[in-house]
Design a protein around this motif. Structure first.
Motif, PDB file in Angstrom:
ATOM      1  N   ILE A 161       6.619  17.536  12.862  1.00  0.00           N
ATOM      2  CA  ILE A 161       5.075  17.274  12.241  1.00  0.00           C
ATOM      3  C   ILE A 161       3.736  18.346  13.900  1.00  0.00           C
ATOM      4  CG2 ILE A 161       3.208  15.154  12.578  1.00  0.00           C
ATOM      5  CD1 ILE A 161       5.370  13.473  12.056  1.00  0.00           C
ATOM      6  N   GLN A 162       2.573  18.593  12.759  1.00  0.00           N
ATOM      7  CA  GLN A 162       2.134  19.446  13.596  1.00  0.00           C
ATOM      8  C   GLN A 162       1.292  19.023  13.976  1.00  0.00           C
ATOM      9  OE1 GLN A 162       1.425  23.157  10.232  1.00  0.00           O
ATOM     10  NE2 GLN A 162       0.800  21.208   9.145  1.00  0.00           N
ATOM     11  N   PRO A 163       0.401  19.046  15.399  1.00  0.00           N
ATOM     12  CA  PRO A 163      -0.318  18.628  16.214  1.00  0.00           C
ATOM     13  C   PRO A 163      -1.554  17.667  15.385  1.00  0.00           C
ATOM     14  CG  PRO A 163      -0.043  20.472  17.357  1.00  0.00           C
ATOM     15  CD  PRO A 163       1.249  20.593  15.759  1.00  0.00           C
ATOM     16  N   ALA A 164      -2.333  19.249  14.299  1.00  0.00           N
ATOM     17  CA  ALA A 164      -3.139  18.873  13.516  1.00  0.00           C
ATOM     18  C   ALA A 164      -2.914  17.336  12.573  1.00  0.00           C
ATOM     19  CB  ALA A 164      -3.785  19.651  12.581  1.00  0.00           C
ATOM     20  N   ALA A 165      -2.129  17.230  12.701  1.00  0.00           N
ATOM     21  CA  ALA A 165      -1.761  15.459  11.148  1.00  0.00           C
ATOM     22  C   ALA A 165      -2.068  14.409  12.726  1.00  0.00           C
ATOM     23  CB  ALA A 165       0.026  15.684  10.912  1.00  0.00           C
ATOM     24  N   ALA A 166      -1.505  14.473  13.709  1.00  0.00           N
ATOM     25  CA  ALA A 166      -1.676  13.280  14.577  1.00  0.00           C
ATOM     26  C   ALA A 166      -2.647  12.063  14.527  1.00  0.00           C
ATOM     27  CB  ALA A 166      -1.834  13.594  16.244  1.00  0.00           C
ATOM     28  N   ALA A 179       0.627  -1.059   0.357  1.00  0.00           N
ATOM     29  CA  ALA A 179      -0.227   0.304  -0.154  1.00  0.00           C
ATOM     30  C   ALA A 179       1.111   1.405  -0.160  1.00  0.00           C
ATOM     31  CB  ALA A 179      -1.284  -0.031   0.842  1.00  0.00           C
ATOM     32  N   VAL A 180       0.330   2.219  -0.352  1.00  0.00           N
ATOM     33  CA  VAL A 180       1.561   3.413  -0.787  1.00  0.00           C
ATOM     34  C   VAL A 180       0.153   4.979  -0.031  1.00  0.00           C
ATOM     35  CG1 VAL A 180       2.003   5.427  -2.626  1.00  0.00           C
ATOM     36  CG2 VAL A 180       2.075   2.724  -2.797  1.00  0.00           C
ATOM     37  N   TYR A 181       0.413   5.234   1.091  1.00  0.00           N
ATOM     38  CA  TYR A 181       0.095   6.308   1.755  1.00  0.00           C
ATOM     39  C   TYR A 181       0.091   7.286   1.691  1.00  0.00           C
ATOM     40  CZ  TYR A 181      -1.839   2.335   4.223  1.00  0.00           C
ATOM     41  OH  TYR A 181      -2.330   0.783   4.624  1.00  0.00           O
ATOM     42  N   THR A 182      -0.726   8.615   0.690  1.00  0.00           N
ATOM     43  CA  THR A 182      -0.447   9.814   0.388  1.00  0.00           C
ATOM     44  C   THR A 182      -0.559  10.975   0.806  1.00  0.00           C
ATOM     45  OG1 THR A 182       0.699   8.628  -1.597  1.00  0.00           O
ATOM     46  CG2 THR A 182       1.065  10.857  -1.798  1.00  0.00           C
ATOM     47  N   MET A 183       0.016  11.690   1.532  1.00  0.00           N
ATOM     48  CA  MET A 183      -0.113  13.247   2.127  1.00  0.00           C
ATOM     49  C   MET A 183       0.399  14.409   1.814  1.00  0.00           C
ATOM     50  SD  MET A 183      -0.620  11.640   6.360  1.00  0.00           S
ATOM     51  CE  MET A 183       0.515  10.901   5.928  1.00  0.00           C
ATOM     52  N   ASP A 184      -0.330  15.237   1.256  1.00  0.00           N
ATOM     53  CA  ASP A 184       0.344  16.776   1.093  1.00  0.00           C
ATOM     54  C   ASP A 184       0.866  16.960   2.165  1.00  0.00           C
ATOM     55  OD1 ASP A 184       0.377  19.565   0.885  1.00  0.00           O
ATOM     56  OD2 ASP A 184      -0.685  19.119  -1.028  1.00  0.00           O
ATOM     57  N   GLU A 185       2.194  17.623   1.650  1.00  0.00           N
ATOM     58  CA  GLU A 185       2.979  17.908   2.806  1.00  0.00           C
ATOM     59  C   GLU A 185       2.727  19.049   3.749  1.00  0.00           C
ATOM     60  OE1 GLU A 185       6.530  22.066   3.620  1.00  0.00           O
ATOM     61  OE2 GLU A 185       4.147  21.086   1.758  1.00  0.00           O
ATOM     62  N   THR A 186       1.412  20.037   3.126  1.00  0.00           N
ATOM     63  CA  THR A 186       1.343  21.575   4.274  1.00  0.00           C
ATOM     64  C   THR A 186       0.756  19.992   5.405  1.00  0.00           C
ATOM     65  OG1 THR A 186      -0.851  21.135   2.972  1.00  0.00           O
ATOM     66  CG2 THR A 186       1.259  22.886   2.098  1.00  0.00           C
ATOM     67  N   ILE A 187       0.258  19.104   5.008  1.00  0.00           N
ATOM     68  CA  ILE A 187      -0.695  18.245   6.649  1.00  0.00           C
ATOM     69  C   ILE A 187      -0.005  17.902   7.393  1.00  0.00           C
ATOM     70  CG2 ILE A 187      -1.756  16.858   6.618  1.00  0.00           C
ATOM     71  CD1 ILE A 187      -2.962  16.391   3.624  1.00  0.00           C
ATOM     72  N   LEU A 188       0.816  17.951   7.241  1.00  0.00           N
ATOM     73  CA  LEU A 188       2.109  17.672   8.078  1.00  0.00           C
ATOM     74  C   LEU A 188       3.136  18.667   8.666  1.00  0.00           C
ATOM     75  CD1 LEU A 188       3.302  13.921   6.213  1.00  0.00           C
ATOM     76  CD2 LEU A 188       0.984  14.118   8.332  1.00  0.00           C
ATOM     77  N   PHE A 189       3.544  19.180   7.322  1.00  0.00           N
ATOM     78  CA  PHE A 189       4.166  20.538   8.174  1.00  0.00           C
ATOM     79  C   PHE A 189       3.911  21.475   7.605  1.00  0.00           C
ATOM     80  CE2 PHE A 189       6.130  16.104   7.142  1.00  0.00           C
ATOM     81  CZ  PHE A 189       6.603  16.033   8.135  1.00  0.00           C
ATOM     82  N   GLY A 190       4.620  22.138   8.894  1.00  0.00           N
ATOM     83  CA  GLY A 190       4.499  24.189   8.144  1.00  0.00           C
ATOM     84  C   GLY A 190       5.634  24.391   7.495  1.00  0.00           C
ATOM     85  N   SER A 191       5.352  25.313   6.916  1.00  0.00           N
ATOM     86  CA  SER A 191       5.948  26.032   5.751  1.00  0.00           C
ATOM     87  C   SER A 191       7.668  25.386   5.951  1.00  0.00           C
ATOM     88  CB  SER A 191       5.707  26.858   4.893  1.00  0.00           C
ATOM     89  OG  SER A 191       7.070  27.562   3.925  1.00  0.00           O
ATOM     90  N   ASP A 192       8.391  24.959   5.440  1.00  0.00           N
ATOM     91  CA  ASP A 192       9.579  24.533   5.270  1.00  0.00           C
ATOM     92  C   ASP A 192      10.571  24.119   6.873  1.00  0.00           C
ATOM     93  OD1 ASP A 192      11.121  25.465   2.987  1.00  0.00           O
ATOM     94  OD2 ASP A 192      10.809  27.566   3.429  1.00  0.00           O
ATOM     95  N   LYS A 193       9.313  23.995   7.228  1.00  0.00           N
ATOM     96  CA  LYS A 193       9.835  22.897   8.945  1.00  0.00           C
ATOM     97  C   LYS A 193       9.776  21.373   8.376  1.00  0.00           C
ATOM     98  CE  LYS A 193       9.478  27.358  10.463  1.00  0.00           C
ATOM     99  NZ  LYS A 193      10.463  27.815  11.395  1.00  0.00           N
ATOM    100  N   ALA A 194      10.324  20.583   9.619  1.00  0.00           N
ATOM    101  CA  ALA A 194      10.555  19.403   9.709  1.00  0.00           C
ATOM    102  C   ALA A 194      10.215  18.735  10.597  1.00  0.00           C
ATOM    103  CB  ALA A 194      11.531  19.000   9.602  1.00  0.00           C
TER     104      ALA A 194
END
Length: 210
Positions: free
Chosen positions: A112-117, A95-110
């Motif tokens: 993981i955002q709380p909302a991504a949990a 399986a391949v699980y794909t998510m947009d980068e903005t869902i997981l991270f802020g701009s130029d950040k590494a």
């Protein structure tokens, strides 16, 4: 006629012959010892080369198996994945699980955002349900804004952050998760437009049966 006093020549002392014999034996010993060491070095080198070749072949075979996976396989419907921000593709073997980068991270950040949990919880639950004990690869992609080296470094930091989250919070075995930061080198859309760059900034969590 005068008598000639002729004395027999005296032979060399016996200890001198003994000394010469000991020196000869010592030289022979060191020569033979040197040959044995050369044979040991040759054997060790051959064994090391064989081991290296075997490991390399195994890695190549493993990469071939992964490269045979179609990351653009048909969309799969998993009942445990209810979040529309998570795209799932694959079949019963992977399986391949794909998510947009903005869902997981802020701009130029590494980080993981709380909302991504909640989204990562669904991915981890799906992995453990369908591919328990399977091998997981985390791929990180960026757009082409900035230098290639910066984008590769950012992708590496983000894939590591996803790995850490899956291990610490998703009950995924760390030994089964490897990082594959791609950076900007594999775009799925044009980097000339904002929309295309957004599509290129993504994270893919790929898992296959063990």
């Amino acid at each position: 006629m005068a008598d000639l006093d002729v004395q027999p020549k005296s032979g060399r002392p016996w200890w001198l012959w003994l000394l010469l014999a000991l020196i000869g034996l010592a030289l022979l010993f060191f020569l033979l010892r040197g040959c044995d060491r050369e044979e040991e070095v040759d054997t060790t080198t051959t064994t090391t080369e064989t081991t290296t070749q075997t490991s390399t072949a195994a890695e190549v075979d493993d990469d071939d198996d992964w490269n045979s996976l179609d990351l653009n396989a048909p969309v799969a419907a998993y009942d445990e994945i209810t979040d529309k921000d998570i795209e799932v593709r694959g079949n019963e073997n992977y399986a391949v699980y794909t998510m947009d980068e903005t869902i997981l991270f802020g701009s130029d950040k590494a980080a993981i955002q709380p909302a991504a949990a909640d989204k990562l919880k669904q991915v981890a639950a799906s992995i453990n349900k369908r591919f328990a004990g399977g091998q997981v690869r985390v791929y990180g992609y960026t757009d082409a804004q900035g230098s290639a080296s910066y984008n590769k470094e950012l992708a590496e930091e983000r894939t590591r952050a996803v790995q850490t989250w899956l291990v610490d919070n998703g009950d995924v075995n760390k030994d089964n998760v490897t990082l594959h930061p791609v950076g900007e080198s594999n775009p799925v859309a044009s980097n000339a437009t904002a929309e295309g760059r957004q599509q290129n900034r993504r994270v893919q969590i790929v898992v296959r049966k063990s």
